[in-house]
Enzyme design. Structure first.
Site, PDB file in Angstrom:
ATOM      1  N   GLU A   1      -5.531  -5.192  10.519  1.00 23.27           N
ATOM      2  CA  GLU A   1      -4.641  -3.965  10.736  1.00 23.27           C
ATOM      3  C   GLU A   1      -4.809  -3.436  12.115  1.00 23.27           C
ATOM      4  OE1 GLU A   1      -2.664  -2.816   6.851  1.00 23.27           O
ATOM      5  OE2 GLU A   1      -4.109  -1.408   7.173  1.00 23.27           O
TER       6      GLU A   1
ATOM      7  N   ASN B   1       0.852  -1.192   0.082  1.00 21.95           N
ATOM      8  CA  ASN B   1      -0.015   0.138   0.003  1.00 21.95           C
ATOM      9  C   ASN B   1       0.858   1.296   0.010  1.00 21.95           C
ATOM     10  OD1 ASN B   1      -1.768   1.955   0.499  1.00 21.95           O
ATOM     11  ND2 ASN B   1      -2.245   1.519   2.529  1.00 21.95           N
ATOM     12  N   TRP B   2       1.050   1.815  -1.318  1.00 20.29           N
ATOM     13  CA  TRP B   2       1.981   2.990  -1.179  1.00 20.29           C
ATOM     14  C   TRP B   2       1.423   4.245  -0.812  1.00 20.29           C
ATOM     15  CZ3 TRP B   2       4.316   2.643  -6.921  1.00 20.29           C
ATOM     16  CH2 TRP B   2       5.226   1.664  -6.962  1.00 20.29           C
ATOM     17  N   LYS B   3       0.114   4.207  -0.378  1.00 21.98           N
ATOM     18  CA  LYS B   3      -0.558   5.431   0.073  1.00 21.98           C
ATOM     19  C   LYS B   3      -0.344   6.780  -0.697  1.00 21.98           C
ATOM     20  CE  LYS B   3       0.452   3.544   4.818  1.00 21.98           C
ATOM     21  NZ  LYS B   3       0.081   3.662   6.188  1.00 21.98           N
TER      22      LYS B   3
ATOM     23  N   HIS C   1      -9.484   1.417   5.099  1.00 20.57           N
ATOM     24  CA  HIS C   1      -8.112   1.469   5.578  1.00 20.57           C
ATOM     25  C   HIS C   1      -8.281   2.195   6.819  1.00 20.57           C
ATOM     26  CE1 HIS C   1      -4.021   2.581   6.502  1.00 20.57           C
ATOM     27  NE2 HIS C   1      -3.790   1.625   5.818  1.00 20.57           N
TER      28      HIS C   1
ATOM     29  N   GLY D   1       2.625  -1.389   4.175  1.00 16.25           N
ATOM     30  CA  GLY D   1       2.852   0.149   3.815  1.00 16.25           C
ATOM     31  C   GLY D   1       4.170   0.515   3.722  1.00 16.25           C
ATOM     32  N   GLY D   2       4.883   0.994   4.734  1.00 16.92           N
ATOM     33  CA  GLY D   2       5.910   1.792   4.541  1.00 16.92           C
ATOM     34  C   GLY D   2       7.171   0.785   3.937  1.00 16.92           C
TER      35      GLY D   2
ATOM     36  N   GLU E   1      -6.878   4.737   8.090  1.00 17.56           N
ATOM     37  CA  GLU E   1      -6.595   6.287   7.678  1.00 17.56           C
ATOM     38  C   GLU E   1      -7.626   6.811   7.236  1.00 17.56           C
ATOM     39  OE1 GLU E   1      -2.835   5.748   5.577  1.00 17.56           O
ATOM     40  OE2 GLU E   1      -2.021   5.094   7.455  1.00 17.56           O
TER      41      GLU E   1
ATOM     42  N   GLY F   1       2.312   1.984  10.673  1.00 18.21           N
ATOM     43  CA  GLY F   1       3.408   3.281  10.638  1.00 18.21           C
ATOM     44  C   GLY F   1       3.944   3.550  11.847  1.00 18.21           C
TER      45      GLY F   1
ATOM     46  N   SER G   1       3.284  -2.350  10.285  1.00 18.91           N
ATOM     47  CA  SER G   1       4.725  -2.320  10.496  1.00 18.91           C
ATOM     48  C   SER G   1       5.262  -3.715   9.907  1.00 18.91           C
ATOM     49  CB  SER G   1       5.119  -2.019  11.943  1.00 18.91           C
ATOM     50  OG  SER G   1       4.615  -0.756  12.090  1.00 18.91           O
TER      51      SER G   1
HETATM   52  C1  PEP Z   1      -0.869   0.137   5.769  1.00 21.01           C
HETATM   53  O1  PEP Z   1      -0.814   1.271   5.486  1.00 21.01           O
HETATM   54  O2  PEP Z   1      -1.893  -0.492   5.710  1.00 21.01           O
HETATM   55  C2  PEP Z   1       0.303  -0.328   6.762  1.00 21.01           C
HETATM   56  C3  PEP Z   1       0.027  -1.517   7.291  1.00 21.01           C
HETATM   57  O3  PEP Z   1       1.252   0.378   6.954  1.00 21.01           O
HETATM   58  P1  PEP Z   1       2.826   0.249   7.775  1.00 21.01           P
HETATM   59  O4  PEP Z   1       3.078  -1.223   7.043  1.00 21.01           O
HETATM   60  O5  PEP Z   1       3.657   1.287   7.264  1.00 21.01           O
HETATM   61  O6  PEP Z   1       2.460   0.107   9.071  1.00 21.01           O
END
Ligand code: PEP
Length: 255
Positions: free
Chosen positions: A170, A13-15, A98, A237-238, A100, A176, A216
């Protein structure tokens, strides 16, 4: 993970990161390293990078996903994108609910359900996100919260259609933050999600649905997470922004 009954999925997930040129170079290089892998690799890129991503990924094991959609098929929804538009652009998956978007854009259990229906209507595979806050975990209501989110997200989705959904657990406190759930914590929740699916749809359907963990995920913790029986891959994500890290996470899922 359990390869016998369901697919392992690694979805990045590049956001709101990377542009079309970045997508092109990232996917060009990733293509060769995922050749021969059996797990599903998905990159959920920003809307503007979708055409370049789809074109570059063509003929490879990589599918392109979107990070959001609208629930209506068309209409006066300024700034929104329908699932049919995403499908036309070559998108195969869409992230729904998500945390966010729930936190910053008023996404509710009801809109998550409407979007899941819309995605399935358009032939997309929804990646439905559920998760508890730190406060909910501290008060011991995690499993109740997650069950309620899953039931609400899947309301009126029939058994034959639910097989095309992916669920991502999640925990909000892990996204994050670098504060990953332990493999045991994540597997406990994923197991509860599968039990909820069993009650709703029966054992055969429940064991066929991929349930991911997100929060994470890194190359360091991926091996331990994906070794758990009910964790069928990750929503990343990251770490999905860095090709080498993402490749290592794919390797961890491909054991
Ligand atoms: C996400 O954005 O769905 C996510 C899990 O981010 P991260 O891996 O950065 O925690």
């Amino acid at each position: 993970m359990n390869r016998r009954y369901r697919k392992t999925v690694i979805a990045g997930n590049w956001k709101m990161n990377k542009n079309a040129a970045d997508a092109k170079s990232f996917i060009s290089e990733l293509k060769s390293s995922v050749r021969g892998k059996w797990c599903e690799v998905v990159l959920c890129v920003p809307f503007t990078a979708i055409p370049a991503a789809v074109k570059t990924a063509k003929g490879s094991r990589i599918d392109i996903g979107a990070q959001n959609c609208h629930f209506a098929p068309e209409g006066a929804y300024t700034g929104e994108i329908s699932c049919a538009m995403l499908a036309e652009a070559g998108v195969k998956y869409v992230v729904i609910g998500h945390s966010e978007r729930r936190r910053d854009f008023g996404e509710s259990d009801r809109t998550v359900n409407l979007k899941a229906h819309a995605a399935l209507d358009a032939g997309l595979r929804p990646i439905i996100c559920v998760g508890e806050s730190a406060e909910m975990r501290e008060t011991g209501i995690t499993l109740d919260v997650i069950r309620a989110q899953v039931k609400s997200a899947l309301k009126d989705i029939t058994a034959d259609r639910v097989r095309r959904t992916v669920i991502a657990y999640e925990p909000i406190w892990a996204i994050g933050t670098g504060d990953t759930a332990t493999a045991e914590q994540a597997d406990e929740v994923n197991r509860a999600i599968r039990e909820c699916l069993r009650q709703l749809y029966g054992a055969r359907v429940a064991r066929s649905i991929s349930i991911l963990y997100g929060g994470s995920v890194t190359p360091k913790n991926a091996y331990e997470l994906f070794a758990m029986p009910d964790i069928d891959g990750g929503l990343v994500g990251g770490a999905s922004l860095d090709r080498a890290a993402f490749e290592e996470i794919i390797n961890a899922a491909d054991q």
